[in-house]
Design a protein around this motif. Sequence first.
Motif, PDB file in Angstrom:
ATOM      1  N   GLN A 196      51.573  37.365  36.457  1.00  0.00           N
ATOM      2  CA  GLN A 196      50.116  37.427  36.438  1.00  0.00           C
ATOM      3  C   GLN A 196      49.502  36.156  37.002  1.00  0.00           C
ATOM      4  N   GLU A 197      50.196  35.045  36.861  1.00  0.00           N
ATOM      5  CA  GLU A 197      49.680  33.769  37.371  1.00  0.00           C
ATOM      6  C   GLU A 197      49.517  33.821  38.891  1.00  0.00           C
ATOM      7  N   ILE A 198      50.527  34.345  39.581  1.00  0.00           N
ATOM      8  CA  ILE A 198      50.465  34.421  41.042  1.00  0.00           C
ATOM      9  C   ILE A 198      49.462  35.480  41.481  1.00  0.00           C
ATOM     10  N   ILE A 199      49.493  36.636  40.810  1.00  0.00           N
ATOM     11  CA  ILE A 199      48.575  37.718  41.170  1.00  0.00           C
ATOM     12  C   ILE A 199      47.128  37.267  41.007  1.00  0.00           C
ATOM     13  N   GLN A 200      46.844  36.601  39.901  1.00  0.00           N
ATOM     14  CA  GLN A 200      45.468  36.163  39.687  1.00  0.00           C
ATOM     15  C   GLN A 200      45.047  35.129  40.724  1.00  0.00           C
ATOM     16  N   ARG A 201      45.982  34.319  41.193  1.00  0.00           N
ATOM     17  CA  ARG A 201      45.611  33.350  42.223  1.00  0.00           C
ATOM     18  C   ARG A 201      45.219  34.074  43.517  1.00  0.00           C
ATOM     19  N   THR A 202      45.877  35.180  43.833  1.00  0.00           N
ATOM     20  CA  THR A 202      45.459  35.939  45.022  1.00  0.00           C
ATOM     21  C   THR A 202      44.047  36.464  44.833  1.00  0.00           C
ATOM     22  N   TRP A 203      43.690  36.844  43.603  1.00  0.00           N
ATOM     23  CA  TRP A 203      42.317  37.285  43.331  1.00  0.00           C
ATOM     24  C   TRP A 203      41.341  36.113  43.459  1.00  0.00           C
ATOM     25  N   THR A 204      41.747  34.944  42.979  1.00  0.00           N
ATOM     26  CA  THR A 204      40.894  33.762  43.122  1.00  0.00           C
ATOM     27  C   THR A 204      40.628  33.483  44.596  1.00  0.00           C
ATOM     28  N   ASN A 205      41.668  33.621  45.416  1.00  0.00           N
ATOM     29  CA  ASN A 205      41.513  33.362  46.846  1.00  0.00           C
ATOM     30  C   ASN A 205      40.531  34.336  47.497  1.00  0.00           C
ATOM     31  N   ASN A 206      40.690  35.622  47.181  1.00  0.00           N
ATOM     32  CA  ASN A 206      39.854  36.595  47.902  1.00  0.00           C
ATOM     33  C   ASN A 206      38.537  36.922  47.212  1.00  0.00           C
ATOM     34  N   GLN A 207      38.332  36.421  46.011  1.00  0.00           N
ATOM     35  CA  GLN A 207      37.071  36.683  45.311  1.00  0.00           C
ATOM     36  C   GLN A 207      35.870  36.141  46.080  1.00  0.00           C
ATOM     37  N   GLN A 208      36.060  35.052  46.782  1.00  0.00           N
ATOM     38  CA  GLN A 208      34.967  34.473  47.563  1.00  0.00           C
ATOM     39  C   GLN A 208      34.499  35.411  48.668  1.00  0.00           C
ATOM     40  N   GLU A 209      35.392  36.291  49.107  1.00  0.00           N
ATOM     41  CA  GLU A 209      35.068  37.221  50.187  1.00  0.00           C
ATOM     42  C   GLU A 209      34.632  38.579  49.661  1.00  0.00           C
ATOM     43  N   TRP A 210      35.341  39.094  48.665  1.00  0.00           N
ATOM     44  CA  TRP A 210      35.159  40.476  48.224  1.00  0.00           C
ATOM     45  C   TRP A 210      34.592  40.616  46.816  1.00  0.00           C
TER      46      TRP A 210
END
Length: 376
Positions: free
Chosen positions: A32-46
């Motif tokens: 979940q730590e890695i998955i959530q970081r991908t969400w942190t990365n793309n949250q600024q866009e989507w």
Amino acid sequence: MTTTNSTTSETKGTSTAPIVHGDIHLIRATSQEIIQRTWTNNQQEWGKDFGAETYYARERFLASQDFASNGKQKFWVLVPRTFDPEHPDLDLILSAVETFERPGIIATKEQGLRDVLSVSIASVFTPAHYRGHGYASLMMRLLWKEIQKMDKVEFTFLYSDVGPVFYSRIGWIAKRSDEIVIPTSHTIANPTSSSDVVLQNVTEHQLLELVEKDAKWLRESLQTRVESSDRDDVFVAVIPEPTCIAWLNARSRFTAQNLKVSQDGPTILGVQDSQTNSFVLWFHDFAHHQLYIIRWRMDPKAGVETTRALLQAAQAEAQMWKLPKIVIWNPDQSLVDTLGLDISKRDESISSIGFVSAEYDSKNIEWVLNEKYGWC
């Protein structure tokens, strides 16, 4: 996961020193730590319409739905080979992508109808400071190899927001990507009355039976097409399934609640005319202020009055939720004629398909039911 589209963010940005491609690999992210970081990365866009915590909550909620659970949704990250998944340096996630397993059909004259698995691709994202080094291209090439290893998967598809060329270099073929936009104020130009057509609301209780019938009708239609087709014709379809439609509507309800549109969110998923086996299913896209038609079926026996009644029901639904327009992907000509509106080509969400275990002439491939329900 951002499931708004299958786009790449491999565009110009603030760049860091490149890492040699041979020192990079693609791994499946399970923590979940890695998955959530991908969400942190793309949250600024989507995820601009949500705060970060609400965005995380939405992604966790969607990942828990039947459509995505039990391994049907997978998360992938492109990272240096030195990346340790047990003790990850999250700043070294160069790019990320998600995949979903979907049931599909390939039909040819020689082999008839074959049930296969397909993989839909979503949420291709490269952080701005890693763009310009070909990481997204590398990731998609590596992902193609991973898909080839998956049991029974015979085709893969995505919806590109960067035009047809980027993905075609890797193996995806751009197919028809038209749409028609219907203002809710538009008067449907047709003299035939639709007042005698009796429609029933589609709720979650009716969804399973209706979509199972739809899958049956799809098979019957493909069988008819194959029998009258040429030897080289290939028909491919993503099978309609209740879980993907329920997933889209779960997304809609979450957005409605968090944008304060409604406490409970929409409960009507569409309408049907049981007399003619015609129906329409929709998705309330509150973030973009539109009602998407995710599945449109007109029985061959139905007349223009049924078409008009279904359209008027969609207009009424959009008006009730203060959505100013309705969008239908790849409409047939009879629908266009009924509406009296123009078809336009999409420059976003370009439908693209690739075959994993066989090569077909792209001119002979028809993507049947290339509609919004396939998008994730």
